[in-house]
Design an enzyme around this catalytic site. Structure first.
Site, PDB file in Angstrom:
ATOM      1  N   ASP A 160       1.045  -1.245   0.030  1.00 32.71           N
ATOM      2  CA  ASP A 160      -0.024   0.049  -0.042  1.00 32.71           C
ATOM      3  C   ASP A 160       0.978   1.223  -0.078  1.00 32.71           C
ATOM      4  O   ASP A 160       1.994   1.211   0.202  1.00 32.71           O
ATOM      5  CB  ASP A 160      -0.960   0.126   1.362  1.00 32.71           C
ATOM      6  CG  ASP A 160      -1.891   0.934   1.212  1.00 32.71           C
ATOM      7  OD1 ASP A 160      -2.228   1.577   0.019  1.00 32.71           O
ATOM      8  OD2 ASP A 160      -2.892   1.014   2.149  1.00 32.71           O
ATOM      9  N   GLU A 211       2.533   5.291  -3.838  1.00 34.74           N
ATOM     10  CA  GLU A 211       2.500   6.450  -5.090  1.00 34.74           C
ATOM     11  C   GLU A 211       3.721   7.101  -4.936  1.00 34.74           C
ATOM     12  O   GLU A 211       4.043   7.574  -6.109  1.00 34.74           O
ATOM     13  CB  GLU A 211       1.402   7.116  -4.521  1.00 34.74           C
ATOM     14  CG  GLU A 211      -0.115   6.569  -4.866  1.00 34.74           C
ATOM     15  CD  GLU A 211      -0.307   5.672  -3.522  1.00 34.74           C
ATOM     16  OE1 GLU A 211       0.287   6.002  -2.562  1.00 34.74           O
ATOM     17  OE2 GLU A 211      -1.119   4.771  -3.817  1.00 34.74           O
ATOM     18  N   ASP A 219      -8.851   3.893  -1.892  1.00 29.57           N
ATOM     19  CA  ASP A 219      -9.679   4.323  -0.741  1.00 29.57           C
ATOM     20  C   ASP A 219     -11.138   4.858  -1.349  1.00 29.57           C
ATOM     21  O   ASP A 219     -11.431   5.989  -1.196  1.00 29.57           O
ATOM     22  CB  ASP A 219      -9.096   4.870   0.146  1.00 29.57           C
ATOM     23  CG  ASP A 219      -7.890   4.127   0.723  1.00 29.57           C
ATOM     24  OD1 ASP A 219      -7.828   3.088   0.612  1.00 29.57           O
ATOM     25  OD2 ASP A 219      -6.829   4.850   1.427  1.00 29.57           O
TER      26      ASP A 219
END
Lengths: 966, 552
Positions: A553, A556, A629
């Site tokens: 996770d 980015e 999300d």
């Protein structure tokens, strides 16, 4: 709300300088004809030419055209001799994608243009000299499929020395912050600013620049000769020494981007004269068929589509901003033709789309903050071809283990061992299948990945064994940020070895993330990736067992206190590679490193499972992604289809949305509908935010618990279909699979029905393979639901309350009653779908279960389908332990043949076919059936016209047998 | 027959009839024995495949000969996981038969459990007995308290009135004294007379309590008390009752017409007083017409007044015995003599208030005139101080009574609340009322005070109230104690906690979880939840090993 905290085009100098730029009106680029010829480009065979512009300030460009196989042409453009080396994306494309020798290609130079073609290619490249264009032209009918620089928007900002501070104009005390108003963002052409013509002319002033530097920059980790260091010498100039807009320093909120290399953006337009629709460039929440951002007159009508990987908190719908991942690949099509184009650039990139004035197709305009223009033309001619060409270029999706296609139960967070076991037990108690139990960040010791919070999980090995006793797996989360704790082994390791991303001053960057102050592994380095991969062992990762897989996770990367929640662009990977060049591919590298870790950690013959949030072109090689999300709302449920379809056609086929919505508490009805939709999407995981109420399937009482269980069980019945579809993509390059089994598992309607205009913009339903049409109900309280059924097909309603497999007699927009217990899934006539209808606790127990073949007859009373089988987990298929079976139904006979593998047995290779269900068999009564001379029972349902042949008991994976129905 | 219901095996073996799975809507078909357990699902209800996984959703019975039959979902059959203790859910040779050991193990456990329950039941009986006597005690206390409350309320009224009377008396005395002081240099001067009249009127006004009783007949005594208190504290200028004030305004003109010359020279300060007096006079007049309506009230008032007299000595008990005191007593008794209520009582008749008022009025006039004629006597001054003292003492007594009333009321509320709660059939749970039980769970401590609240501690101090008892949720043995409206979570809802009770040999918190944010769940053991039937059921499970149980 979050949207307003993100940058828009007007906040970015290069976007302002590129978006409305045009070199038209006589100053456009043209080809220096006598430079055209065969040559090496960066050591690769190419047709090379020099392209020049008469407009001042625009550097001479090197054009290189290459053939990278699969009829795919690569077109590269950059300054002939850049002052500093420019970054060229690596590691996105599949291993072994190399330009083919062009010795056997034909280069014909005419007065006004040159053609490059080869006998086996469906399209040629035509280079127009003046004005300069590169066209992709179909051989058959000379149709122009794509035109680079059709609108003369080609612009390469030359790298240049930072000018000394200008002495005369009094230094303005207010280097005014960049305008950021949205009005400005909407971009009237007036805010377009041509780059300054001042500045050094590249090439002339720097004799060192050239191919060597190129290589040096590309291999930045091995070679210290570079740009940034050199650039630092001339650092003393004032902020905008040459008056260039946002070129030498940029500010956003409290962050300053030092931009030591100065301006270096690249941009070009690409027209698709035939195209009516453009699809692709995930990940965002806009319509699937991308809407124009610029009108035919060239006026901006919205922000351009942005590709810049960001952790956007509570992302909003219908926004052109980019989310967690980026794939700079579009498919342009109309009902007859399809062309693909990849703009391979991992820096921040924007795309504008507009309709051409005289209805001559679509034009796209691409610009990136740095790098080179590096374009791949995928000539098609069908969407399926484009997709295959793309997979050849960027790699086949990883073949998942069978368990990964089951249902995943996740939550932030299962509190402790007891909680985890209780959830596991409840699935058994309710007889609901599931395959993977997930642990989010709270399972770690203070968000130190590769560790456990032993107060909650005293014996993680025992827990994993407990879960695995029924064939299930566990996944734990591992993020790329590392807590800066001097007692934390991973941090010590990274610090000693200097594996972190650095600040411009060369010391490790620290940003704020879950653990607090954190540093980030520099996954762009192969050395660092290998070091990371080596941590997946029980010594460095206690309780790392064979049942444990990984969730990546925040890659980015997410940096809570960074600009837009990510990293500063002027951070350094290695000694000199700025983050700006590799931002969009960072998450991809992280996923790659984790994939390697699992592969090595599990001994090399266990297919890794990695779920990542960020991704780039090629990430499909390493596993699955999810759409991040999302929120528990009906709009987000509907949007999941819009978000997944672009991912599917850009190769990221193993993708899904959090079932139920991550933020917020879904009403039981919404949750039920979401399970019904998610059961027919590739990656199927329930997940929820820490602050939400518990929502495991049994918590809502009837009818919800029963309906959610039913949806999950239906998913499991179709595991053989999903598995075959994934195999078709992962292993289908061998040609053993039929064409309909190669393509995204979750397909847009137009994929299967390219000539049906209704299908072009349909983003409310999809096809699973070529066989199942899924039209989920995404409206609250709906009792009627409109499903679009393309004409000239027979459709069988699988969940018609009046009987399984009843034919739908109407076509077009058909209204269907859809109470909450109703899932709208239809099987298309002409297809054979393999199922395993026995209920099991997990996929592990299904390996040897018998199959049911559902034969849906078309108007000619024929059908066809395939089944892939292997052991469901290992790489033994690579050595032949698999089988691809093709079923055909014609002349009342179902026959089977092996079209691939079948040479070695494997676990499950002896499974039987127990039933054949023939949809649309129709009013001929029961009759009888024989298999290999044996008479077998049949059952006929008069109300639906479905004939079931029972107790067939022939091998699913072996032998040629035929079933005859009288 | 593998997987078949142990009592059903023979019936099955001759074949069955069922709705066919593969032809929905078709009439039931007969399934011959050969098609039973042939690993193909013929029946829509799965009844032909009790021993295989062929029918989704079917039931598999483990015979578990050495223990007891158990049913499994057919999805567990032949899946590689040994789920029956006799191993019959997997192919022969896959699992070992562990049923006897399992039985032994479970029986031992069950016995232990049953023993614990039985011990718990004994405690529960003890609890119930004690709870019953506690309840009786509480009821007695409630009764006593209610009686006491009644008494206190009466005393309170009385003491209030007493204080008021004394205060009036003191004011009156002051007026007299003032009048005397004013008059003494020139006893015949008119202003003095005016003052005297003014004093009269003040005194008259001082009878608010009495008049108010009639005026605001809709209100209870307390209200009047308030009114009076307001008057006393805020002075006459601040009449708290607007209604009265309005009336007073209305009445004002009349009065002015009647006695303009008299009022002309009044000080401004006295204006309101005049108005009030006038208004009351007017009211008195009205009351005359409606006397009958108030007869009951009057009776009560009279009765109270009699009590009032009884109380009077309280004030004087601690008095000294000197002459001054005697004087004071004299004054006091004088005061008593002129107490309107006394007069009323003496008259013993209904509806004579206006007469009383007038009597009183004249009496005061007479007294004041008398006073004017005489020099101020030192004994009178001393008596006045004595009265002041009395006022103070009376007030203190009143506050004490009020305090006492509050305490009684609180205690009553508590007791009544306690009594009204649901403590189960035998009331044993009542023993938990007022108890608090604490336990450390991870880094926190949790404390439950059943029927009251639940708290969370960290490092020994309370960090949050998780909820206050709001009653039961659910029914029977499944019901939960519901605690809600605890401290609000940061950026979230108010905390709440549900408590599941179970049988245990002593009170103990078993676990605390937070399944949803700020919504906790506690398991709590107590003997008060033990039932003998449960122990019997646990052991009964081991009695007949062949008899299948309907539940898994």
């Amino acid at each position: 709300a979050e949207w307003s905290k993100l940058k828009v085009c007007s906040d970015l100098g290069f976007c302002r300088r590129q978006r409305h730029f045009s070199l038209a009106s006589g100053l456009a680029y043209c080809v220096v004809v006598d430079t055209i010829g065969r040559a090496q480009w960066r050591g690769m065979p190419a047709i090379v030419a020099t392209v020049v512009s008469t407009a001042p300030g625009h550097p001479d460009l090197t054009l290189a055209v290459m053939d990278v196989g699969m009829h795919t042409f690569r077109v590269a453009l950059h300054e002939v001799e850049p002052l500093l080396p420019r970054y060229v994306v690596r590691d996105a494309l599949a291993d072994g994608v190399q330009p083919r020798s062009l010795d056997d290609a034909t280069l014909v130079i005419h007065a006004d243009y040159a053609n490059i073609f080869r006998s086996d290619a469906p399209a040629r490249v035509r280079i127009m000299f003046d004005p300069f264009r590169v066209e992709l032209v179909r051989e058959d009918d000379a149709q122009v499929l794509a035109v680079l620089n059709a609108d003369d928007r080609l612009q390469v900002e030359p790298l240049r020395e930072k000018p000394p501070p200008s002495p005369s104009p009094s230094p303005s005390p207010s280097p005014s912050p960049e305008p950021s108003s949205k009005e400005k963002a909407e971009g009237s052409p007036s805010d377009a600013k041509a780059p300054s013509v001042a500045g050094a002319t590249p090439g002339e002033e720097n004799e060192d620049a050239g191919d060597d530097d190129y290589d040096a920059y590309e291999d930045e980790h091995d070679d210290e000769v570079t740009g940034v260091a050199r650039k630092k010498e001339g650092e003393s100039g004032d902020e905008r020494g040459d008056g260039c807009d946002g070129c030498w320093e940029e500010r956003f909120q409290s962050h300053t981007d030092s931009k030591l290399r100065g301006p270096e953006s690249v941009g070009a337009d690409m027209a698709f004269p035939f195209a009516e629709h453009i699809y692709g460039i995930p990940e965002r929440t806009k319509r699937f068929s991308l809407e124009d951002t610029v009108d035919a007159e060239g006026n901006a009508t919205s922000e351009p589509f942005r590709m810049y990987n960001l952790d956007v908190f509570e992302f909003e719908l219908d926004k052109p901003l980019g989310l967690y991942g980026a794939i700079p690949f579009i498919t342009a099509r109309n009902k007859a033709d399809t062309v693909g184009m990849v703009w391979l650039n991992s820096a921040e990139t924007f795309v504008d789309i507009r309709a051409k004035k005289d209805s001559a197709g679509k034009s796209t305009h691409w610009f990136s903050e740095s790098g080179i223009i590096d374009v791949y033309f995928l000539p098609g001619p069908s969407a399926k071809d484009v997709f295959q060409q793309y997979l050849r270029l960027t790699g086949s999706p990883a073949m998942p283990q069978r368990f990964a296609l089951g249902y995943h139960q996740c939550r932030w967070n299962y509190r402790d061992e007891a909680d985890s076991k209780a959830v596991d037990a409840e699935f058994d108690k309710r007889d609901i299948p599931y395959d993977v139990l997930w642990l989010d960040i709270e399972h770690t010791n203070g968000k130190r990945y590769f560790t456990w919070d032993y107060s909650r999980f005293p014996d993680p090995t025992a827990l994993q064994n407990h879960i695995a006793a029924r064939g299930r797996k566990m996944v734990t989360i591992i993020d790329p940020h590392v807590k800066r704790d001097k007692n934390y082994a991973l941090h010590q390791f990274a610090t000693e070895q200097k594996y972190y991303i650095n600040k411009p001053d060369g010391t490790p960057f620290d940003g704020w993330c879950w653990p607090g102050s954190s540093s980030y592994f520099d996954f762009t380095s192969p050395t660092v990736r290998q070091a990371w991969a080596s941590r997946f062992n029980p010594k460095d990762y206690p309780h790392f067992t064979e049942h444990l897989y990984t969730w990546n996770d925040m890659n980015e990367p997410s940096v809570f206190n960074g600009p837009e929640g990510t990293m500063q662009k002027d951070l350094l990977h290695g000694d000199n590679l700025e983050h700006r060049h590799v931002h969009n591919i960072y998450g991809h590298y992280f996923m790659q490193a984790t994939f390697e870790g699992l592969l090595q950690g599990h001994g090399g013959n266990d297919r890794p499972f990695v779920l990542s949030r960020s991704f780039f072109a090629g990430s499909q090689r390493y596993g699955a992604i999810w759409t991040g999300d999302n929120t528990a709302s009906w709009e987000h449920l509907a949007n999941s289809v819009q978000m997944l379809l672009p991912l599917q056609i850009t190769g990221m086929v193993f993708s899904g949305a959090d079932v139920g919505g991550f933020f917020g508490n879904p009403a039981p009805e919404l949750l039920t509908r979401w399970y019904q939709a998610g059961a027919f999407q590739p990656f199927f995981r329930g997940h929820a935010h820490l602050d939400t109420n518990r929502r495991e399937p049994w918590l809502f009482g009837e009818p919800f618990t029963g309906l959610i269980s039913q949806a999950i069980r239906r998913r499991y019945e179709y595991i053989p279909l999903w598995y075959t579809l994934f195999a078709g993509n992962a292993l289908g390059q061998s040609g053993e699979f039929g064409e309909s089994w190669r393509g995204p598992p979750m397909r847009p309607m137009w994929w299967e029905f390219p000539e049906d205009e209704e299908a072009d913009t349909n983003e409310r339903q999809w096809m699973v393979g070529n066989a199942l049409l899924v039209a989920p109900v995404v409206k609250e309280g709906a009792s009627k639901h409109t499903v679009y059924l393309p004409d000239n097909e027979l459709w069988y309603d699988l969940y018609d309350p009046s009987g399984f497999g009843k034919a739908v007699v109407k076509a077009g927009n058909v209204e269907i009653e859809c109470e909450l217990d109703r899932m709208v899934v239809l099987q298309r006539g002409g297809t054979i779908v393999p199922k395993q209808e026995r209920r099991r606790r997990s996929t592990a127990a299904m390996g040897r279960d018998p199959y049911t073949l559902v034969v849906a007859l078309n108007a000619r009373r024929e059908a066809e389908g395939e089944l892939y089988m292997d052991d469901g987990k290992s790489y033994d298929h690579k050595s032949g332990a698999y089988v691809v079976r093709r079923f055909r139904f014609a002349d009342n006979t179902l026959s089977v043949e092996t079209v691939g593998g079948g040479k070695k047995p494997f676990h499950g290779s002896d499974a039987l076919v127990e039933r054949v269900v023939i949809l649309g068999y129709g009013g001929r009564g029961a009759g009888s059936a024989t298999v290999e001379g044996r008479t077998v029972d049949v059952a006929y349902a008069a109300s639906t016209g479905v004939l079931t042949v029972q107790r067939i008991q022939v091998k699913a994976g072996d032998g040629d047998w035929a079933l005859k129905v009288e | 027959l593998r997987g078949a219901h142990p009592l059903n095996t023979t019936a099955l073996e001759s074949g069955i009839v069922c709705a066919p799975r593969d032809a929905p809507g078709h009439a039931p078909v007969s399934i011959p024995p050969a098609k039973l357990n042939d690993d193909y699902c013929d029946c829509a209800d799965g009844s032909d495949e009790p021993g295989t996984a062929a029918c989704p959703g079917a039931v598999f019975w483990c015979r578990n000969k050495a223990f007891r039959p158990v049913k499994l979902p057919s999805s567990w059959v032949d899946d590689g996981s040994c789920d029956c203790c006799d191993g019959s859910d997997e192919p022969a040779g896959t699992c070992t038969d562990t049923c006897s050991e399992e039985r032994k193990k479970q029986l031992a456990m069950a016995k232990k459990q049953a023993d614990a329950i039985i011990a718990g039941v004994a405690t529960r009986q003890k609890y119930a007995k004690e709870a019953a006597s506690d309840a009786k005690k509480d009821e007695r206390e409630i009764k006593n308290l209610e009686q006491e409350l009644e008494r206190v309320e009466i005393d309170l009224k009385r003491s209030g009135r007493r204080a008021d009377s004394l205060r009036k008396r003191r004011d009156y005395e002051d007026d007299l004294r003032r009048a005397a002081e004013t008059n003494s240099p020139s006893p015949t001067s008119n202003p003095a007379t005016d003052t005297g009249i003014s004093s009269d009127e003040d005194s008259d006004d001082g009878d608010d309590a009495f008049i108010g009783n009639h005026d605001d007949h809709g209100n209870d005594g307390e209200r009047n008390l308030e009114l009076q208190t307001g008057d006393k504290e805020g002075g006459h200028d601040d009449h708290p009752d607007e209604k009265v004030k309005v009336k007073a305004d209305a009445a004002q003109s009349e009065i002015e017409n009647e006695s303009k010359s008299d009022h002309k020279s009044h000080d401004d300060i006295h204006d309101d007083t005049d108005e009030d007096s006038a208004a009351e006079d007017d009211d008195v007049a009205n009351d005359e017409d409606e006397d009958e309506d108030y007869s009951d009230d009057d009776d009560e008032s009279f009765a109270d007044d009699e009590d009032d007299d009884d109380k009077c000595p309280d004030c004087e008990e601690d008095g000294e015995e000197d002459e001054e005191k005697a004087n004071a007593e004299e004054w006091n008794s004088d005061a008593d003599d002129i107490d309107v209520d006394m007069v009323c009582a003496e008259l013993g008749a209904d509806g004579l208030n206006s007469i009383l008022r007038k009597l009183n009025y004249y009496k005061i006039i007479v007294l004041s005139k008398l006073q004017r004629l005489l020099p101020i006597s030192p004994p009178a001054l001393i008596a006045r101080e004595r009265i002041s003292d009395c006022v103070e003492k009376a007030d203190t007594a009143r506050y004490k009574l009020e305090d006492k009333k509050r305490h009684i009321q609180e205690r009553l509320k508590k007791l009544k609340g306690k009594t009204s709660l649901d403590y189960g059939s035998d009331g044993a749970l009542r023993k938990l009322h007022g108890k608090c039980i604490k336990k450390a769970v991870t880094q926190y401590e949790f404390e439950i005070c059943p029927f009251d609240l639940v708290r969370q501690y960290e490092h020994g101090s309370v960090i949050a109230v998780l909820g206050r008892f709001k009653g039961w949720k659910g029914d029977g043995r499944n019901r939960l104690m519901n605690f809600a409206q605890g401290d609000r979570c940061w950026n979230g809802p108010a905390r709440s906690i549900k408590v599941e009770l179970s049988c245990g040999d002593t009170e103990e918190i078993v676990s605390v979880e937070e399944p949803n944010r700020c919504a906790y769940f506690m398991k709590f053991k107590t003997p008060a939840f033990c039932e003998k039937a449960a122990a019997d059921a646990i052991l009964a499970d081991f009695e007949e090993t062949e008899r299948p149980k309907e539940e898994l």
